[in-house]
Design a protein around this motif. Structure first.
Motif, PDB file in Angstrom:
ATOM      1  N   ARG A 197      -3.664   2.943  -3.808  1.00 18.08           N
ATOM      2  CA  ARG A 197      -4.591   3.359  -2.753  1.00 18.08           C
ATOM      3  C   ARG A 197      -5.124   2.147  -1.993  1.00 18.08           C
ATOM      4  O   ARG A 197      -5.278   2.182  -0.764  1.00 18.08           O
ATOM      5  N   TYR A 198      -5.407   1.079  -2.705  1.00 13.01           N
ATOM      6  CA  TYR A 198      -5.865  -0.160  -2.068  1.00 13.01           C
ATOM      7  C   TYR A 198      -4.801  -0.697  -1.109  1.00 13.01           C
ATOM      8  O   TYR A 198      -5.110  -1.121   0.013  1.00 13.01           O
ATOM      9  N   GLN A 199      -3.553  -0.653  -1.513  1.00 15.24           N
ATOM     10  CA  GLN A 199      -2.471  -1.124  -0.649  1.00 15.24           C
ATOM     11  C   GLN A 199      -2.322  -0.229   0.577  1.00 15.24           C
ATOM     12  O   GLN A 199      -1.983  -0.708   1.667  1.00 15.24           O
ATOM     13  N   GLN A 200      -2.578   1.061   0.411  1.00 19.23           N
ATOM     14  CA  GLN A 200      -2.556   1.962   1.566  1.00 19.23           C
ATOM     15  C   GLN A 200      -3.671   1.613   2.546  1.00 19.23           C
ATOM     16  O   GLN A 200      -3.463   1.620   3.767  1.00 19.23           O
ATOM     17  N   LEU A 201      -4.841   1.302   2.022  1.00 17.82           N
ATOM     18  CA  LEU A 201      -5.949   0.877   2.880  1.00 17.82           C
ATOM     19  C   LEU A 201      -5.566  -0.378   3.660  1.00 17.82           C
ATOM     20  O   LEU A 201      -5.802  -0.465   4.876  1.00 17.82           O
TER      21      LEU A 201
END
Length: 291
Positions: free
Chosen positions: A217-221
């Motif tokens: 999810r952090y990488q998507q952000l």
């Protein structure tokens, strides 16, 4: 993107002008799917005649989803806006067009057009649906910023939150869509402001977004932040410096070995991480952690 052109599928399209209109709009998200002026004029007259009035948002969502997952999602959004359907189906997004925002270089840009560029960049990266939606929704609160505060969009996050929630309810979207959209709304500008001299702030950001436990999810952000940066005029070929900075900081945080007692003392762990980040970035240990 595929369409049902079987006899049954064609019969359904012919029986529902609203379904036909949305099918044509979704098709505009394909490469080569542009619509001619006569078709757009006909669609506009149908919208004005009220063909969408009794068409439920949940019924419209499968076709909107198809368009958002196309190679050129902005093509669908442009068609929907030009025929007047976007204002009826997605008024929060339609309201962004014509609203200005200063780019990093000081140039005034149209926020709605900017979001179209962002989602096209995300499509080029083959981003999944929640990421593409989050890339559309993080500026919703800027549609009606108080004019006395412009070009600063003061408290746009507070205005944007209920609009994201309303869209999720209207279309019956999944919780993961709302989670990423809200995270992006809250954190995108903080990611853009990340600076080496603010080790404590960077550490707090990484902890808030759970860059350690929710890496995907952090990488998507970060992907959304990168596409937002590249969507500004003149930035397309520039490297996004914050991604490397934050990854160095995240790795520094991961290097911290939890001592006895830190497991139950979040502040002690935060301080140890901030010191590691400061060392890695050669910055001051303590800067203002509040954003």
């Amino acid at each position: 993107m595929s369409f049902d052109l079987s006899p049954a599928g064609l019969a359904q399209l012919l029986a529902s002008p609203a379904l036909t209109l949305l099918t044509l709009a979704a098709g505009a998200a394909r490469v080569g799917g542009e619509l001619d002026a006569d078709t757009l004029a006909l669609m506009s007259s149908q919208v004005s005649a009220g063909v969408l009035e009794d068409f439920s948002p949940t019924d419209s969502w499968p076709l909107i989803r198809q368009g958002l997952m196309g190679e050129h999602p902005s093509g669908m959004l442009t068609v929907l806006r030009e025929c007047g359907a976007l204002a009826r189906l997605w008024p929060e997004l339609d309201a962004l067009f014509g609203q200005g925002q200063a780019s990093p270089d000081g140039e005034n840009i149209d926020i709605g057009e900017h979001q179209c560029r962002v989602i096209d960049l995300l499509a080029a990266q083959h981003a999944p649906l929640p990421v593409r939606l989050a890339g559309l929704l993080y500026n919703l609160g800027k549609a009606d910023s108080p004019p006395q505060h412009l070009p600063v969009h003061y408290q746009h996050i507070e205005r944007g939150l209920p609009r994201i929630e309303a869209i999720v309810r209207r279309f019956g979207l999944s919780p993961d869509v709302q989670t990423l959209a809200v995270l992006t709304l809250r954190e995108l500008e903080r990611v853009h402001r990340a600076a080496p001299m603010r080790a404590a702030s960077i550490t707090a950001l990484l902890e808030r977004v759970d860059a350690f436990g929710q890496l995907a999810r952090y990488q998507q952000l970060l992907l959304i932040c990168r596409c937002d940066y590249h969507a500004y005029p003149g930035n397309a070929e520039r490297a996004y410096p914050k991604a490397l900075l934050l990854e160095r900081a995240r790795q520094a945080c991961l290097s911290v070995v939890r001592c006895d007692g830190q497991q139950d003392d979040p502040m002690a762990l935060h301080e140890a991480r901030a010191l590691a980040v400061a060392t890695a970035l050669r910055s001051s240990r303590w800067a203002d952690a509040a954003e």
